[in-house]
Design a protein around this motif. Structure first.
Motif, PDB file in Angstrom:
ATOM      1  N   LEU A 312      -0.972   7.372  -8.690  1.00 40.12           N
ATOM      2  CA  LEU A 312      -2.150   6.885  -8.585  1.00 40.12           C
ATOM      3  C   LEU A 312      -2.671   7.005  -7.251  1.00 40.12           C
ATOM      4  N   PHE A 313      -1.747   6.555  -6.360  1.00 41.91           N
ATOM      5  CA  PHE A 313      -1.928   6.536  -4.773  1.00 41.91           C
ATOM      6  C   PHE A 313      -2.427   7.749  -4.411  1.00 41.91           C
ATOM      7  N   ALA A 314      -1.735   9.000  -5.031  1.00 35.92           N
ATOM      8  CA  ALA A 314      -1.907  10.417  -4.486  1.00 35.92           C
ATOM      9  C   ALA A 314      -3.492  10.662  -5.168  1.00 35.92           C
ATOM     10  N   ARG A 315      -4.001  10.059  -5.982  1.00 42.24           N
ATOM     11  CA  ARG A 315      -5.210  10.507  -6.661  1.00 42.24           C
ATOM     12  C   ARG A 315      -6.345   9.640  -5.726  1.00 42.24           C
ATOM     13  N   ALA A 316      -5.931   8.474  -5.452  1.00 42.81           N
ATOM     14  CA  ALA A 316      -6.985   7.514  -4.709  1.00 42.81           C
ATOM     15  C   ALA A 316      -6.912   8.221  -3.348  1.00 42.81           C
ATOM     16  N   LEU A 317      -5.976   8.743  -2.948  1.00 49.47           N
ATOM     17  CA  LEU A 317      -5.832   9.233  -1.175  1.00 49.47           C
ATOM     18  C   LEU A 317      -6.759  10.640  -1.288  1.00 49.47           C
ATOM     19  N   ALA A 318      -6.689  11.080  -2.201  1.00 50.76           N
ATOM     20  CA  ALA A 318      -7.496  12.567  -2.356  1.00 50.76           C
ATOM     21  C   ALA A 318      -8.977  12.196  -2.138  1.00 50.76           C
ATOM     22  N   ALA A 320     -10.390   9.211  -1.422  1.00 47.26           N
ATOM     23  CA  ALA A 320     -10.827   8.348  -0.003  1.00 47.26           C
ATOM     24  C   ALA A 320     -10.655   9.156   1.128  1.00 47.26           C
ATOM     25  N   GLY A 321      -9.514  10.175   1.230  1.00 45.12           N
ATOM     26  CA  GLY A 321      -9.014  10.895   2.372  1.00 45.12           C
ATOM     27  C   GLY A 321      -8.757   9.999   3.552  1.00 45.12           C
ATOM     28  N   SER A 322      -8.185   8.898   3.318  1.00 43.44           N
ATOM     29  CA  SER A 322      -8.082   7.957   4.328  1.00 43.44           C
ATOM     30  C   SER A 322      -6.829   6.936   3.915  1.00 43.44           C
ATOM     31  N   MET A 323      -5.873   6.666   4.829  1.00 47.04           N
ATOM     32  CA  MET A 323      -5.013   5.729   4.393  1.00 47.04           C
ATOM     33  C   MET A 323      -5.440   4.279   4.802  1.00 47.04           C
ATOM     34  N   ASP A 324      -6.831   4.120   5.079  1.00 44.38           N
ATOM     35  CA  ASP A 324      -7.155   2.924   5.147  1.00 44.38           C
ATOM     36  C   ASP A 324      -7.217   1.887   3.902  1.00 44.38           C
ATOM     37  N   PRO A 325      -6.623   0.850   3.956  1.00 41.11           N
ATOM     38  CA  PRO A 325      -6.221   0.190   2.713  1.00 41.11           C
ATOM     39  C   PRO A 325      -7.474  -0.211   1.890  1.00 41.11           C
ATOM     40  N   ARG A 326      -8.754  -0.463   2.306  1.00 32.86           N
ATOM     41  CA  ARG A 326      -9.744  -1.008   1.806  1.00 32.86           C
ATOM     42  C   ARG A 326     -10.395   0.281   1.052  1.00 32.86           C
ATOM     43  N   ARG A 327     -10.238   1.551   1.612  1.00 34.56           N
ATOM     44  CA  ARG A 327     -10.909   2.534   1.078  1.00 34.56           C
ATOM     45  C   ARG A 327      -9.930   3.165  -0.047  1.00 34.56           C
ATOM     46  N   LEU A 328      -8.754   2.973   0.118  1.00 40.36           N
ATOM     47  CA  LEU A 328      -7.707   3.398  -0.798  1.00 40.36           C
ATOM     48  C   LEU A 328      -7.682   2.557  -2.056  1.00 40.36           C
ATOM     49  N   SER A 329      -8.031   1.174  -1.931  1.00 40.05           N
ATOM     50  CA  SER A 329      -8.067   0.486  -2.914  1.00 40.05           C
ATOM     51  C   SER A 329      -9.358   0.482  -3.623  1.00 40.05           C
ATOM     52  N   ASP A 330     -10.459   0.843  -3.226  1.00 40.84           N
ATOM     53  CA  ASP A 330     -11.524   0.971  -3.754  1.00 40.84           C
ATOM     54  C   ASP A 330     -11.648   2.320  -4.442  1.00 40.84           C
ATOM     55  N   ALA A 331     -10.981   3.505  -4.009  1.00 35.80           N
ATOM     56  CA  ALA A 331     -10.770   4.490  -4.827  1.00 35.80           C
ATOM     57  C   ALA A 331      -9.968   4.341  -5.927  1.00 35.80           C
ATOM     58  N   ALA A 332      -8.958   3.578  -5.817  1.00 35.35           N
ATOM     59  CA  ALA A 332      -7.715   3.421  -6.994  1.00 35.35           C
ATOM     60  C   ALA A 332      -8.767   2.749  -8.300  1.00 35.35           C
ATOM     61  N   LEU A 333      -9.316   1.643  -7.963  1.00 36.71           N
ATOM     62  CA  LEU A 333      -9.921   0.921  -8.857  1.00 36.71           C
ATOM     63  C   LEU A 333     -10.693   1.551  -9.897  1.00 36.71           C
ATOM     64  N   GLY A 334     -10.496   1.387 -11.131  1.00 38.49           N
ATOM     65  CA  GLY A 334     -11.120   2.229 -12.148  1.00 38.49           C
ATOM     66  C   GLY A 334     -10.513   3.528 -12.684  1.00 38.49           C
ATOM     67  N   LEU A 335      -9.511   4.021 -11.782  1.00 38.00           N
ATOM     68  CA  LEU A 335      -9.117   5.216 -11.951  1.00 38.00           C
ATOM     69  C   LEU A 335      -8.186   5.368 -13.267  1.00 38.00           C
ATOM     70  N   GLU A 336      -8.540   6.499 -14.152  1.00 38.76           N
ATOM     71  CA  GLU A 336      -7.757   6.694 -15.401  1.00 38.76           C
ATOM     72  C   GLU A 336      -6.870   8.065 -15.378  1.00 38.76           C
TER      73      GLU A 336
END
Length: 398
Positions: A312-318, A320-336
């Motif tokens: 899940l982290f890897a999908r969100a990181l791909a 967001a393109g950043s380790m910024d916690p807010r951007r990672l969180s936003d990218a992870a929310l809603g992921l299936e």
């Protein structure tokens, strides 16, 4: 989520800070591979390690490897707190995979919030929590206790005994189980909470009390060594486990081997993952797990969510393109995505996972027969805001 079967082992060596192209993504891994909960937390560690190895073997994320910074807090909440601070303040880490018991999560979360990090938490837990700096990967009580209570009572278990460790997860879980049993006309024969490292005499005294009261089922939220000793004493007492089992949310395949599988058949586990789940996707996951950790290694409800959290982290990181916690969180929310335990979704409202509840009955070979499976993933309800105590639980999303 179908990475190659083999991949190089992750390393804990120092790596460059993230930022420039080609540099590594550093993450913290904080599980106790020693101490009272070493068996289950090692399962968390193995699931995390396997996922990191597979992602790196497939080229990393955006061409960069994930490099874990690993510490072992030994099951001590103070060490969890200190090591989380070290990771975030000194180790150039902004994301931590870690925590197992709720006590360790409660210790780490204020530190993660203070340093604006992001914690991926892979354990089933008691709920009643929300944080902008945490993603909850494990099951909530409406995905475990609610179906378990209905399943047990439908099979005649009207008299339920509550036995747990003395910290927040067992106390909250037992409170909810009490409400469920009593709202359905059942009886609680007693409730006791033991220290995490209870003495043999204290465990034996509780076993004597259970034998005297003769409940239809013991709902156990004991953990670690104390739980394993109680299961051994239950077997030694000669109780018919198929008629009067111990039911739990935590006692999975690996710990049953530690106890002795011939002493565990008939006991019940409510979980969202079992190693014997049907389907090619899970069979491939089990094979990869054993390829890496040995032919006797078995993934469990502890290791599978830990594996899932990294993907899940890897999908969100791909994204967001950043380790910024807010951007990672936003990218992870809603992921299936597809996990070994089936389809999952990170709920954007609660920051918890949609998961498929299941109930298994232990066999004498160390596996579980699936006694019941929900017909679809169930929405997390960590505050039990919409899940009703007075009605039978349903497999449909709430």
């Amino acid at each position: 989520m179908t990475p190659p079967a083999t991949a190089p082992a992750p390393t804990t060596a120092a790596a460059p800070a993230t930022g420039a192209a080609g540099e590594a993504w550093r993450v913290g891994v904080l599980f106790s591979r020693s101490g009272p909960t070493s068996v289950t937390e090692t399962e968390h560690f193995l699931g995390t390690e396997l996922a990191i190895a597979e992602i790196n073997g497939a080229g990393g994320v955006l061409g960069r490897p994930i490099v874990p910074v690993v510490h072992d807090p030994g099951g001590d909440s103070g060490e969890y707190r200190a090591l989380a601070r070290r990771m975030l303040a000194e180790d150039d880490v902004s994301v931590i995979f870690g925590g197992s018991m709720s006590a360790s999560r409660k210790a780490v979360l204020p530190i993660v919030e203070r340093y604006n990090g992001l914690l991926f938490y892979p354990s089933m837990y008691e709920g009643f929590e929300y944080g902008e700096n945490i993603l909850y990967i494990g099951a909530t009580l409406n995905q475990t206790i609610f179906p378990l209570a209905d399943w047990l009572m439908a099979r005649g278990a009207r008299r339920v005994h509550l036995l747990g460790a003395d910290y927040v997860f067992p106390r909250e879980s037992n409170r909810v189980m009490r409400d469920l049993v009593e709202s359905r006309g059942g009886e609680i024969t007693g409730e006791r909470h033991l220290p995490l490292l209870a003495s043999p005499e204290a465990i034996a005294a509780e076993m004597e009390e259970v034998a005297r009261l003769a409940p239809d089922v013991v709902f156990s939220t004991l953990v670690g060594r104390t739980a394993r000793e109680f299961y051994r004493l239950y077997d030694a007492a000669g109780i018919d486990r198929h008629a009067r089992p111990i039911a739990s949310l935590t006692m999975a395949e690996t710990e049953m081997r530690e106890i002795g599988v011939a002493k565990c058949d008939g006991h019940v586990l409510a979980a969202t993952y079992f190693s014997g789940l049907p389907g090619a996707e899970n069979a491939d996951f089990v094979r990869r797990f054993r390829d890496r950790f040995g032919p006797d290694a078995t993934p469990t409800t502890w290791s599978e969510p830990a594996y899932l959290q990294v993907h899940l982290f890897a999908r969100a990181l791909a994204e967001a393109g950043s380790m910024d916690p807010r951007r990672l969180s936003d990218a992870a929310l809603g992921l299936e995505m597809r996990a070994p335990g089936g389809p999952v979704r990170m709920d954007p409202e609660t920051r918890h996972m949609w998961l498929t509840p299941r109930i298994g009955v232990a066999r004498s070979d160390g596996g579980f027969d699936l006694a019941w499976t929900a017909d679809r993933p169930v929405r997390p309800d960590p505050w039990l805001a919409v899940t009703r105590f007075e009605e039978a639980w349903t497999a449909a999303p709430v």
